[in-house]
Design a protein around this motif. Structure first.
Motif, PDB file in Angstrom:
ATOM      1  N   VAL A  18       0.982  -1.185   0.047  1.00 53.70           N
ATOM      2  CA  VAL A  18      -0.202   0.203  -0.037  1.00 53.70           C
ATOM      3  C   VAL A  18       0.904   1.314  -0.081  1.00 53.70           C
ATOM      4  O   VAL A  18       0.677   2.160  -0.597  1.00 53.70           O
ATOM      5  CB  VAL A  18      -0.839   0.056   1.335  1.00 53.70           C
ATOM      6  N   THR A  19       1.942   1.346   0.848  1.00 51.67           N
ATOM      7  CA  THR A  19       2.819   2.609   1.018  1.00 51.67           C
ATOM      8  C   THR A  19       3.754   2.522  -0.374  1.00 51.67           C
ATOM      9  O   THR A  19       3.646   3.549  -0.785  1.00 51.67           O
ATOM     10  CB  THR A  19       3.649   2.421   2.190  1.00 51.67           C
ATOM     11  N   VAL A  21       2.562   1.495  -3.503  1.00 46.38           N
ATOM     12  CA  VAL A  21       1.726   2.014  -4.479  1.00 46.38           C
ATOM     13  C   VAL A  21       1.581   3.421  -4.404  1.00 46.38           C
ATOM     14  O   VAL A  21       1.610   4.373  -5.153  1.00 46.38           O
ATOM     15  CB  VAL A  21       0.565   1.264  -4.380  1.00 46.38           C
ATOM     16  N   THR A  22       1.131   4.046  -3.120  1.00 43.43           N
ATOM     17  CA  THR A  22       1.100   5.388  -2.783  1.00 43.43           C
ATOM     18  C   THR A  22       2.178   6.217  -3.193  1.00 43.43           C
ATOM     19  O   THR A  22       1.909   7.324  -3.852  1.00 43.43           O
ATOM     20  CB  THR A  22       0.598   5.610  -1.429  1.00 43.43           C
ATOM     21  N   PHE A  25       2.399   6.669  -7.052  1.00 47.16           N
ATOM     22  CA  PHE A  25       1.629   7.811  -7.306  1.00 47.16           C
ATOM     23  C   PHE A  25       2.024   9.062  -7.043  1.00 47.16           C
ATOM     24  O   PHE A  25       1.893   9.803  -7.929  1.00 47.16           O
ATOM     25  CB  PHE A  25       0.232   7.628  -6.945  1.00 47.16           C
ATOM     26  N   LEU A  26       2.655   9.251  -5.951  1.00 45.23           N
ATOM     27  CA  LEU A  26       3.024  10.735  -5.315  1.00 45.23           C
ATOM     28  C   LEU A  26       4.121  11.288  -6.283  1.00 45.23           C
ATOM     29  O   LEU A  26       4.158  12.327  -6.441  1.00 45.23           O
ATOM     30  CB  LEU A  26       3.488  10.485  -3.759  1.00 45.23           C
TER      31      LEU A  26
END
Lengths: 355, 299
Positions: A18-19, A21-22, A25-26
């Motif tokens: 999760v971290t 993937v985020t 995107f960031l």
């Protein structure tokens, strides 16, 4: 339940996923910012140079006999005296030649000048980190930044006062008083959000033209004192959550309607009031449409948004200047957002969810 | 008991006085201008000949029907809507879901950073993107397309490039939408999600069949806000419309007749027809909303 999951290896993997993937995107999301900051710190030579790095940099130079020498990465086996070496080394060029050039070794100056059989144009160049603030200085003087800053700040302050003052009164009226047609009027107020800008801009522009307001700030500032749908809606929603029993208690103590607004409702509504303030300052700062149509003839009154787009039209061939100018335009909203982000979030949540 | 004994009278006159700034503003800056636009649309009002205004009936409307640009504008608006709105909604739901995950580290910082582009002047954004996409000096070719082995992207002014530019820029403005989705997701009670888990729903099933239906009010709100933004209306966090370069082709066309040709009569006609189109779209959306938006109060 949560604690048990902490020791679960699958859960750690999920956290990483999760971290990760985020974060991916960031990075994509923020890369244009990085581009902007990086470009604004580059000097002109780097922007056009082939093979230049993305960070602001300059080709390393060395001082030799009073001259600045450019550095190149040279394969040592092409140089006299080191034909056996397979290494590449950073050397400073003394004399440029078509097929062979004269170099010195900056780390070993005693070796003196020597010739390498390389075409210097095809050599790689060692880039050193080097940021310049010249673009900001140049933009500052070219666009008369202090004047733009003053115009934009005045617009933000005056219109924010207008919005706060008028929207508070209107929201108080809609949230507390029972007058005929109140609910219908509130629906009309909300419906004005859906109006496309032009259907009202055409006659108002014509009217302001007729009374001589075009070319002044008046057509932009005066309407802010007559309330707007979004901010009235936001404040009214907030006022509705304050119990009427508090008003009544104040009234028993002899407070007037305005005293209740001032001493009971406003102190409790500071999150909503601050949300409106920060929204509106950012809005005023970024507003382009209004100042463009009403102020295009009056250069001295321009806010930063209009000046920036004109500036970009003139200096379109100089990416470093344009990015420096854009960065200077967004510094204030950015700082405001960083310090007041709690209120931004609150304001948007009140408008969007607590209907 | 106490509230029964004493009731504060909120009198009508004070109420009307309080809302009078809006009432006056509404009349002056909304109602009268809208009617004036309608009036102008039946005339040949031209900015350079303000003393020579003639009533020309429906001529402007006939002209609009024969205007070859109109079908193109409607098509352009629709095609923008068809891909931009789902893109914005999908991205804001995805980001909100990521931010809502308890497994994410540094949630507040991440939320702040995703919201950041939403407060930047659109003029600055436009030039930042133009620079980013520049074939020679921009980063898109050098660091994204070329390393992937793709051909560089050539003209930044080609139609496809402009569409991509509008798409990316609109993704960059999803901050408010994302926050609304996030707040809605945080508002879902844990019992419902627990109950779904008990019934054997995996994370994906529970996301699509519990979370999404529960946040439909937020989706509806974002849908309306995004549509209004595309139509050139007032938006939640307005960063200033770049106007003729904006994402609404219709606005650009009206602006052209208004500020380049000073043909107020025809510009007003276009604006009124556009207003009707917007109203029809919004009304259609509201009328379908009862079928798919979840209203807890109605149960």
């Amino acid at each position: 339940m949560e604690e048990k999951e902490l020791y679960n290896p699958r859960s750690t993997a999920k956290t990483l996923l999760v971290t990760g993937v985020t974060a991916f995107f960031l990075i994509l999301f923020l890369s244009p910012f990085a581009f902007m900051v990086s470009t604004s710190l580059k000097d002109d030579d780097q922007i056009t140079a082939l093979g230049a790095p993305i960070w602001p940099a300059r080709v390393a130079t060395y001082e030799y006999n009073g001259a600045e020498l450019e550095a190149f990465t040279v394969p040592l086996n092409s140089c006299e005296g080191s034909e056996d070496s397979n290494d590449n080394k950073t050397l400073a060029i003394v004399k440029k030649g078509l097929r062979e050039s004269t170099f010195i070794d900056p780390d070993n100056r005693e070796r003196g000048e020597f010739v390498c059989a390389v075409a210097w144009r095809s050599l790689e160049r060692p880039w050193q980190f080097s940021a310049t603030l010249d673009n900001f200085k140049e933009t500052w003087s070219l666009i008369d930044y202090p004047n733009l800053l003053w115009n934009t700040t005045m617009y933000a302050i005056v219109s924010t006062i207008g919005v706060l003052f008028s929207c508070t009164l209107v929201a108080y009226g809609f949230s507390r008083f029972d007058f005929p047609g109140r609910d219908l009027l509130f629906i009309v107020l909300i419906a004005t959000i859906f109006l496309p800008a032009f259907v009202t801009v055409i006659p108002t522009y014509t009217f302001f033209q007729k009374i001589g307001w075009v070319g002044t700030w008046l057509p932009i500032l005066v309407p802010t004192f007559f309330a707007n749908a979004f901010d009235v809606f936001l404040l009214r929603q907030y006022f509705m959550t304050i119990p009427r029993a508090l008003d009544e208690a104040a009234s028993i103590d002899g407070a007037s309607r305005f005293r209740i607004l001032w001493s009971v409702i406003l102190p409790q509504s500071y999150p909503a009031l601050l949300a409106i303030t920060v929204f509106h300052i950012v809005y005023a700062w970024n507003d382009y449409f209004g100042p463009l149509i009403y102020l295009s003839t009056n250069r001295d009154a321009w806010p930063i948004s209009v000046a920036l787009s004109t500036f970009n039209g003139i200096y379109g061939s100089d990416p470093a200047l344009i990015q420096a100018g854009a960065l200077m335009a967004l510094v204030l909203p950015l700082l405001l957002f960083i310090f007041a982000q709690r209120f931004f979030v609150r304001g948007i949540v009140i408008t969007g969810v607590d209907k | 008991m106490q509230t029964k004994r004493f009731r504060l009278r909120y009198d009508k006159a004070t109420g009307l006085l309080l809302i009078s700034p809006w009432l006056i503003g509404f009349a002056l800056f909304k109602l009268i201008p809208i009617l004036a636009s309608l009036g102008f649309s039946f005339t040949d009002f031209h900015m350079l000949e303000p003393d020579n205004i003639n009533f020309i009936g429906l001529d402007n409307y006939v002209r609009l029907l024969q205007d070859e640009a109109i079908p193109y504008l409607i098509l352009a608006t629709l095609s923008t809507i068809i891909w931009i709105i789902p893109l914005q909604l999908g991205a804001s739901i995805l980001l909100a879901a990521l931010l809502n995950s308890p497994r994410l580290k540094a949630r507040t910082l991440t939320r702040t950073l995703f919201f950041l582009p939403s407060i930047i002047p659109s003029v600055a954004i436009a030039f930042m993107w133009l620079g980013f996409l520049d074939p020679g000096t921009g980063w898109l070719n050098r660091f994204i397309l070329m390393p992937l082995g793709l051909d560089g992207f050539n003209g930044i002014y080609s139609d496809a490039a402009v569409a991509i530019l509008i798409g990316i820029s609109s993704l960059w403005a999803i901050g408010p939408g994302m926050l609304i989705m996030l707040a809605a997701m945080q508002g879902i009670s844990h019992e419902i999600l627990e109950a779904a888990k008990m019934d054997g729903a995996g994370p994906l099933v529970s996301f699509f069949f519990v979370t999404i239906p529960m946040i439909t009010p937020a989706i509806f709100f974002s849908l309306i806000i995004n549509l209004i933004a595309l139509f050139g209306g007032v938006i939640l966090l307005d960063r200033g419309n770049t106007f003729s370069n904006g994402s609404s082709p219709f606005d650009g066309y009206i602006s052209f007749w208004m500020f380049d040709r000073w043909d107020i009569g025809y510009a007003a006609t276009l604006a009124w027809v556009f207003l009707l189109i917007v109203l029809i779209v919004i009304l259609l959306l509201f009328s379908t909303s009862r079928r798919w938006v979840y209203y807890p109060d109605r149960e």
